[in-house]
Design a protein around this motif. Structure first.
Motif, PDB file in Angstrom:
ATOM      1  N   GLN A  70     -12.224  -0.428 -10.001  1.00 32.15           N
ATOM      2  CA  GLN A  70     -10.877  -0.796 -10.421  1.00 32.15           C
ATOM      3  C   GLN A  70     -10.393   0.129 -11.542  1.00 32.15           C
ATOM      4  O   GLN A  70      -9.247   0.559 -11.545  1.00 32.15           O
TER       5      GLN A  70
ATOM      6  N   ALA B 272      -9.750   3.589  -9.891  1.00 26.74           N
ATOM      7  CA  ALA B 272      -8.508   3.651  -9.118  1.00 26.74           C
ATOM      8  C   ALA B 272      -7.313   3.753 -10.054  1.00 26.74           C
ATOM      9  O   ALA B 272      -6.374   4.520  -9.807  1.00 26.74           O
TER      10      ALA B 272
ATOM     11  N   ILE C 107      -3.974  -3.927 -14.802  1.00 27.68           N
ATOM     12  CA  ILE C 107      -5.087  -4.016 -13.849  1.00 27.68           C
ATOM     13  C   ILE C 107      -6.259  -4.810 -14.424  1.00 27.68           C
ATOM     14  O   ILE C 107      -6.737  -5.760 -13.817  1.00 27.68           O
TER      15      ILE C 107
ATOM     16  N   GLN D 211      -6.979  -9.376 -14.115  1.00 22.12           N
ATOM     17  CA  GLN D 211      -8.120  -9.784 -13.295  1.00 22.12           C
ATOM     18  C   GLN D 211      -9.218 -10.417 -14.145  1.00 22.12           C
ATOM     19  O   GLN D 211      -9.792 -11.440 -13.777  1.00 22.12           O
TER      20      GLN D 211
ATOM     21  N   ARG E 259      -8.316 -13.985 -15.371  1.00 20.64           N
ATOM     22  CA  ARG E 259      -8.393 -14.970 -14.290  1.00 20.64           C
ATOM     23  C   ARG E 259      -9.827 -15.400 -14.040  1.00 20.64           C
ATOM     24  O   ARG E 259     -10.106 -16.557 -13.778  1.00 20.64           O
TER      25      ARG E 259
ATOM     26  N   HIS F 164      -4.899 -15.025  -4.409  1.00 20.73           N
ATOM     27  CA  HIS F 164      -5.177 -13.793  -3.677  1.00 20.73           C
ATOM     28  C   HIS F 164      -6.589 -13.751  -3.140  1.00 20.73           C
ATOM     29  O   HIS F 164      -6.910 -12.944  -2.292  1.00 20.73           O
TER      30      HIS F 164
ATOM     31  N   LEU G 278      -8.586  -1.203  -3.903  1.00 20.46           N
ATOM     32  CA  LEU G 278      -7.240  -1.757  -4.064  1.00 20.46           C
ATOM     33  C   LEU G 278      -7.295  -2.788  -5.182  1.00 20.46           C
ATOM     34  O   LEU G 278      -8.355  -3.319  -5.495  1.00 20.46           O
ATOM     35  N   PHE G 279      -6.112  -3.082  -5.785  1.00 20.04           N
ATOM     36  CA  PHE G 279      -6.076  -4.079  -6.843  1.00 20.04           C
ATOM     37  C   PHE G 279      -5.928  -5.457  -6.199  1.00 20.04           C
ATOM     38  O   PHE G 279      -4.866  -5.771  -5.660  1.00 20.04           O
ATOM     39  N   PRO G 280      -6.955  -6.287  -6.243  1.00 21.65           N
ATOM     40  CA  PRO G 280      -6.950  -7.514  -5.442  1.00 21.65           C
ATOM     41  C   PRO G 280      -5.922  -8.544  -5.899  1.00 21.65           C
ATOM     42  O   PRO G 280      -5.556  -9.407  -5.130  1.00 21.65           O
ATOM     43  N   HIS G 281      -5.470  -8.452  -7.157  1.00 25.98           N
ATOM     44  CA  HIS G 281      -4.541  -9.474  -7.649  1.00 25.98           C
ATOM     45  C   HIS G 281      -3.083  -9.104  -7.365  1.00 25.98           C
ATOM     46  O   HIS G 281      -2.186  -9.856  -7.707  1.00 25.98           O
TER      47      HIS G 281
END
Lengths: 436, 266
Positions: A331, A334, A349, A353, A356, A433, B111-114
């Motif tokens: 993450q 990217a 980013i 995450q 959460r 998600h 990919l950014f999952p959120h």
């Protein structure tokens, strides 16, 4: 070997019986596997032992419940004439004496705050609850929320202190109001980029308030007289509201590439975590003033507040760091490869995450600190629990601790349970998600 | 041809023969160590604008490390890397400029999952390129159409198959309108039936004239689109040549051994 052979042949037969290539139609499960009866049989009466345990526990639960209902409601006394606790003493052990709560609830909730001014702390409690509700709704998760917080907290300060000799930077209520209005005006102008509209309207509001101020005329109440629920809410709200951002910065700092920042953050977390909160509170109340120059005095509540913020910050920082570590390296890579800056990467980013992921331990810590604010009683600050304790010092009411502590406990429980429930909803909503 | 001259004698460097333009990517005697482990040894390579280079080699040969050095996900310790005329140094502005021009696709998608598929694609254009949201969304939809999944725009990455996720990752990188695309084993994490849909998108991208550097074991893809194939082993570039030269006429034993192993697998 023979029985095994038979079963094998039977299975083989059913397989052959099906027409090849034709899909079998789905069937509904057998009736014994669904419905409340099946649930009962499966979970409570599945064997001899579990049936016996079920019956025994059911008996105990029913007996205890009947006993509690009789004590708390049937035999309870709800009201007595002023301080005449004779009736209560007679039924002690058989029935509850809720009269102590009826008689003392104002004192428990608001402490030694002047009796005729109790509407002010009551309004403060309502403001706090309103603030929590607004902050909980995702609809309000915008930049304006910071302004709402600043405004409401200022208002709470005005209500609690009142008068025109309040200590601190904003001495006069007018100054406090002016600060509030300027904040709102600045926010409005910032939002719409129209200073020409924002400024005159702010001036008009200020003029109105300046005129209304003396009309309201709230007598000054010094901080030593504050007490009860507002104190608990002030300590918890300010504590967590400041500790959380601090914790995020410290958690990020612990993963910084700059050794000095990393060391500083590790030092902070380890030092604060290694010391009991009580000793920090003692230091804040007893030792800290010794280091101040003569004549200078910082509010005792403020000192306790800072101790709580620092302490909660260290614990929350470790929770947040756990979330940061759970995030896969990919993450970060990217985000780097797309050319995001450090703060964009962190804000867009990483933190969304990481936070959460740690909602459950985060709320766990929040709830813990909400209750830990009651430790301020050891430095003589009058929070909800201390007020409850003090209420039963009076000879007439001695011995009715259980009722008072149930009442106080219920108040704590309402706030903590609301937090817990809300966090479960939030978790489900924010982690949508992850559902397939 | 000046770039070829700039590289040391004897190093297996071949600039694209068909162009005199300055290279899009230039690696000049690049060395890198992980601790004491020497993972890139005097790697020199020039990639011309519009050229498609496939990098292959056994695992641990340094091919991923090499392309990760090009947008500085890894730091090289010796030598020069010049991307689109900008040299990679500790200067953050140069790095930002390079990362804006270089898109990257990872083995594990990342990919950014959120964020939804659309938000994944618009994030960098909005925040890095300062593009208005509406414009960014139009661009994203255009590119999602190009990778053939516009109907998935409002889903989250977790709801897509691996092949779809990798195509989103390609669209996300393309949304920055990069001049160069790096692919780090883009099909290695995919189930066999999804490899083709991703390779198809990459072939189409190659046909648009994009400069591409692809680490992959897909030899069919290499034959179809590569201008040159680079064979790496133990941190060195061992052979460079056209797909035909590499696959049909290997000059070294190491390449012959590698090819025999690959062909046995497939």
């Amino acid at each position: 070997m023979a029985p095994a052979d038979t079963t094998a042949r039977v299975r083989l037969d059913t397989a052959v019986a099906r027409v090849p290539g034709e899909a079998s139609a789905p069937r509904s499960p057998p009736a014994t596997a669904v419905g409340p009866l099946a649930w009962l049989r499966g979970n409570l009466f599945s064997s001899w032992l579990s049936t016996a345990v079920t019956l025994l526990l059911a008996y105990l639960i029913v007996r205890w419940t009947i006993g509690f209902v009789e004590w708390a409601f049937v035999n309870a006394i709800w009201e007595v004439p002023h301080n005449q606790t004779q009736a209560c003493r007679e039924i002690k052990g058989v029935g509850a004496c809720w009269a102590v709560v009826t008689e003392k609830h104002r004192f428990i909730l608001f402490g030694t705050y002047p009796f005729e001014e109790h509407w002010r702390p009551a309004l403060v409690v309502l403001l706090f609850v309103g603030l929590y509700v607004v902050s909980a709704l995702r609809r309000f998760w915008r930049k304006e929320l910071v302004m709402i917080w600043a405004g409401v907290l200022t208002l709470i300060g005005i209500l609690m202190w009142g008068g025109n000799t309040a200590p601190g930077l904003l001495r006069q209520p007018y100054e406090q109001v002016l600060a509030l209005v300027l904040l709102a005006g600045a926010g409005f102008a910032y939002r719409h980029g129209r200073i020409g509209v924002a400024l005159p309207s702010a001036l008009i509001v200020y003029a109105l308030l300046a005129w209304a101020g003396p009309v309201l005329d709230m007598p000054y109440v010094s901080q030593e007289r504050w007490g009860g629920l507002p104190i608990t809410l002030i300590l918890a709200t300010f504590g967590l509201a400041f500790a959380f951002p601090l914790a995020i910065l410290v958690a990020l700092g612990r993963r910084s590439e700059l050794p000095a920042i990393r060391m500083l953050c590790v030092l902070y977390v380890e030092l604060i975590r290694g010391v009991p909160l009580i000793s920090l509170l003692f230091m804040a109340s007893v030792m800290f003033p010794l280091f101040l120059p003569e004549g200078m005095n910082i509010d005792k509540l403020l000192r306790a507040q800072i101790a709580i913020i620092l302490f909660a910050g260290a614990y929350l920082a470790e929770v947040v760091r756990g979330g940061l570590q759970a995030l896969p390296r990919g993450q970060y890579e990217a985000a780097d490869a797309l050319g995001l800056t450090y703060w964009q990467k962190t804000g867009l980013i990483v933190l969304p995450q990481a936070l959460r992921l740690v909602i459950p331990p985060l709320v766990n810590t929040f709830i813990g600190f909400f209750k830990d604010t009651s430790l301020v009683l050891i430095i003589g600050i009058f929070d909800l629990l201390t007020a409850g304790k003090t209420a039963i010092i009076e000879p007439a009411w001695q011995g009715f601790g259980v009722e008072v502590y149930i009442f106080v406990g219920l108040i704590y429980f309402m706030f903590c349970y609301a937090m817990s429930k809300y966090s479960q909803n939030l978790e489900a909503e924010l982690n949508r998600h992850r559902r397939r | 041809m000046s770039q070829t001259a700039a590289t040391p004698e004897g190093a297996p460097v071949a600039s694209a023969a068909h162009t005199d333009a300055p290279p899009a990517i230039l690696l000049d005697r690049v060395n890198k160590w992980f601790g004491a482990l020497h993972v890139l040894r005097d790697v020199s390579l020039a990639v011309a604008p519009g050229e498609r280079v496939v990098v292959c080699g056994p695992s641990g040969s340094g091919k991923s490390t090499m392309i990760r050095c090009i947008n500085r996900l890894e730091k090289h310790q010796e030598g020069r890397i010049v991307v689109d005329g900008i040299e990679l140094t500790d200067d953050l502005r140069a790095l930002d400029a390079i990362r804006r021009e270089v898109g990257m696709v990872f083995q594990s998608f990342n990919l950014f999952p959120h964020l939804t598929v659309l938000e994944n694609c618009t994030l960098a254009p909005i925040w890095v390129r300062r593009m208005p949201r509406k414009e960014a969304e139009e661009l994203a939809m255009e590119l999602l159409t190009r990778v053939k999944i516009p109907e998935q725009a409002l889903k989250y990455p977790g709801q897509l198959s691996g092949g779809q996720q990798q195509r989103v990752a390609i669209a996300r990188a393309l949304c920055m309108r990069p001049k160069i695309m790096l692919f780090d084993e883009p099909t290695s994490a995919l189930d066999p039936e999804m490899i083709k849909e991703v390779l198809d998108v990459m072939v189409e991208l190659a046909e648009t004239g994009m400069t591409m550097m692809v680490v992959t074991h897909e030899m069919g893809f290499a034959r179809q689109v590569a201008d040159r194939v680079v064979f790496m082993d133990r941190g060195e570039i061992v052979e460079v040549g056209t797909p035909d030269e590499i696959f049909n006429d290997p000059k070294t034993d190491r390449l012959r051994l590698f090819l025999s192993q690959i062909l046995r697998e497939h």
